[in-house]
Scaffold this motif. Structure first.
Motif, mmCIF file in Angstrom:
data_model
loop_
_atom_site.group_PDB
_atom_site.id
_atom_site.type_symbol
_atom_site.label_atom_id
_atom_site.label_comp_id
_atom_site.label_asym_id
_atom_site.label_seq_id
_atom_site.Cartn_x
_atom_site.Cartn_y
_atom_site.Cartn_z
ATOM 1 N N LEU A 25 74.344 107.928 54.374
ATOM 2 C CA LEU A 25 75.516 107.432 54.350
ATOM 3 C C LEU A 25 75.708 106.093 53.223
ATOM 4 N N TYR A 26 74.511 105.403 53.156
ATOM 5 C CA TYR A 26 74.348 104.145 52.306
ATOM 6 C C TYR A 26 73.658 104.615 51.125
ATOM 7 N N TYR A 27 74.183 105.237 50.347
ATOM 8 C CA TYR A 27 73.737 105.827 49.117
ATOM 9 C C TYR A 27 73.505 104.843 48.045
ATOM 10 N N SER A 28 74.403 103.830 48.154
ATOM 11 C CA SER A 28 74.136 102.745 46.905
ATOM 12 C C SER A 28 73.275 101.623 47.310
ATOM 13 N N GLY A 29 72.765 101.765 48.491
ATOM 14 C CA GLY A 29 71.550 100.801 48.837
ATOM 15 C C GLY A 29 71.745 99.828 49.719
ATOM 16 N N TYR A 30 70.937 98.852 49.660
ATOM 17 C CA TYR A 30 70.902 97.705 50.896
ATOM 18 C C TYR A 30 71.944 96.936 51.120
ATOM 19 N N GLN A 31 72.640 96.586 49.977
ATOM 20 C CA GLN A 31 73.833 95.818 50.026
ATOM 21 C C GLN A 31 74.994 96.501 50.647
ATOM 22 N N LEU A 34 74.181 95.949 54.291
ATOM 23 C CA LEU A 34 74.398 94.870 54.699
ATOM 24 C C LEU A 34 75.730 94.510 55.214
ATOM 25 N N CYS A 35 76.600 94.999 54.179
ATOM 26 C CA CYS A 35 77.971 94.898 54.582
ATOM 27 C C CYS A 35 78.429 95.322 55.669
ATOM 28 N N ASN A 36 77.928 96.691 56.099
ATOM 29 C CA ASN A 36 78.384 97.296 57.322
ATOM 30 C C ASN A 36 77.745 96.681 58.558
ATOM 31 N N PHE A 37 76.863 95.786 58.510
ATOM 32 C CA PHE A 37 76.172 95.313 59.698
ATOM 33 C C PHE A 37 77.505 94.498 60.406
ATOM 34 N N GLU A 38 78.361 93.937 59.630
ATOM 35 C CA GLU A 38 79.483 93.340 60.144
ATOM 36 C C GLU A 38 80.213 94.020 61.151
ATOM 37 N N ASP A 39 80.386 95.436 60.724
ATOM 38 C CA ASP A 39 80.912 96.220 61.914
ATOM 39 C C ASP A 39 80.007 96.770 62.806
ATOM 40 N N LEU A 40 78.795 97.049 62.782
ATOM 41 C CA LEU A 40 77.590 97.575 63.492
ATOM 42 C C LEU A 40 77.430 96.309 64.490
ATOM 43 N N PHE A 41 77.152 95.013 63.980
ATOM 44 C CA PHE A 41 76.992 93.842 65.071
ATOM 45 C C PHE A 41 77.941 93.114 65.058
ATOM 46 N N SER A 42 79.016 93.211 65.783
ATOM 47 C CA SER A 42 80.267 92.352 65.550
ATOM 48 C C SER A 42 80.108 90.903 65.939
ATOM 49 N N CYS A 43 78.923 90.458 66.229
ATOM 50 C CA CYS A 43 78.773 89.069 66.658
ATOM 51 C C CYS A 43 78.418 88.300 65.468
ATOM 52 N N PHE A 44 78.254 88.992 64.372
ATOM 53 C CA PHE A 44 77.646 88.460 63.102
ATOM 54 C C PHE A 44 78.715 88.651 61.952
ATOM 55 N N GLU A 73 55.766 105.085 60.487
ATOM 56 C CA GLU A 73 54.792 104.206 61.317
ATOM 57 C C GLU A 73 55.254 103.647 62.437
ATOM 58 N N GLY A 74 56.683 103.410 62.493
ATOM 59 C CA GLY A 74 57.202 102.805 63.530
ATOM 60 C C GLY A 74 57.511 101.248 63.518
ATOM 61 N N ASP A 75 56.848 100.756 62.218
ATOM 62 C CA ASP A 75 57.038 99.405 61.960
ATOM 63 C C ASP A 75 58.185 98.818 61.859
ATOM 64 N N TRP A 76 58.712 97.556 62.248
ATOM 65 C CA TRP A 76 59.939 96.935 61.801
ATOM 66 C C TRP A 76 59.908 96.294 60.651
ATOM 67 N N MET A 77 60.738 96.468 59.508
ATOM 68 C CA MET A 77 60.550 96.040 58.297
ATOM 69 C C MET A 77 61.861 95.124 57.947
ATOM 70 N N LEU A 78 61.765 94.423 57.114
ATOM 71 C CA LEU A 78 62.980 93.360 56.849
ATOM 72 C C LEU A 78 63.912 94.228 55.842
ATOM 73 N N VAL A 79 65.121 94.233 55.760
ATOM 74 C CA VAL A 79 66.177 95.189 54.772
ATOM 75 C C VAL A 79 65.784 94.518 53.447
ATOM 76 N N GLY A 80 65.473 95.248 52.547
ATOM 77 C CA GLY A 80 65.264 94.970 51.219
ATOM 78 C C GLY A 80 63.854 94.859 50.742
ATOM 79 N N ASP A 81 62.771 94.510 51.805
ATOM 80 C CA ASP A 81 61.456 94.844 51.646
ATOM 81 C C ASP A 81 60.981 95.849 50.713
ATOM 82 N N VAL A 82 61.516 96.819 50.865
ATOM 83 C CA VAL A 82 61.059 98.323 50.238
ATOM 84 C C VAL A 82 62.194 98.658 49.377
ATOM 85 N N PRO A 83 61.796 99.254 47.998
ATOM 86 C CA PRO A 83 62.917 99.648 47.314
ATOM 87 C C PRO A 83 63.728 100.712 48.046
#
Length: 89
Positions: A25-31, A34-44, A73-83
């Motif tokens: 659903l996020y074909y255009s990338g991390y940005q 990130l914009c949808n994090f506001e809807d996903l996590f209403s406290c931010f 691998e099940g590792d937690w990564m920062l959003v934007g670390d990997v292309p």
């Protein structure tokens, strides 16, 4: 044969819950994600800081790092670390 999972878990430090999102659903990338994090996590909220979008807590002004779980691998990564294109593989 099992199909590859197209969902990824996303989280934010201090958020009391995780969300699962469809990567396709996020074909255009991390940005867009990130914009949808506001809807996903209403406290931010997402704010522009020095021409960069940041996830912030509007109450205390603190900045947080959104993360996602690497399905392979099940590792937690920062959003934007990997292309973005590699996240969709």
């Amino acid at each position: 044969m099992m199909k590859d999972c197209k969902y990824v878990k996303v989280a934010v430090d201090e958020a009391p819950y995780l969300r699962k999102v469809d990567r396709e659903l996020y074909y255009s990338g991390y940005q867009q994600l990130l914009c949808n994090f506001e809807d996903l996590f209403s406290c931010f909220t997402v704010r522009n800081v020095l021409n960069e979008r940041k996830l912030m807590d509007p109450v205390n002004g603190m900045e947080y790092d959104p993360t996602y779980e690497n399905n392979k691998e099940g590792d937690w990564m920062l959003v934007g670390d990997v292309p973005w294109k590699y996240l969709l593989i």
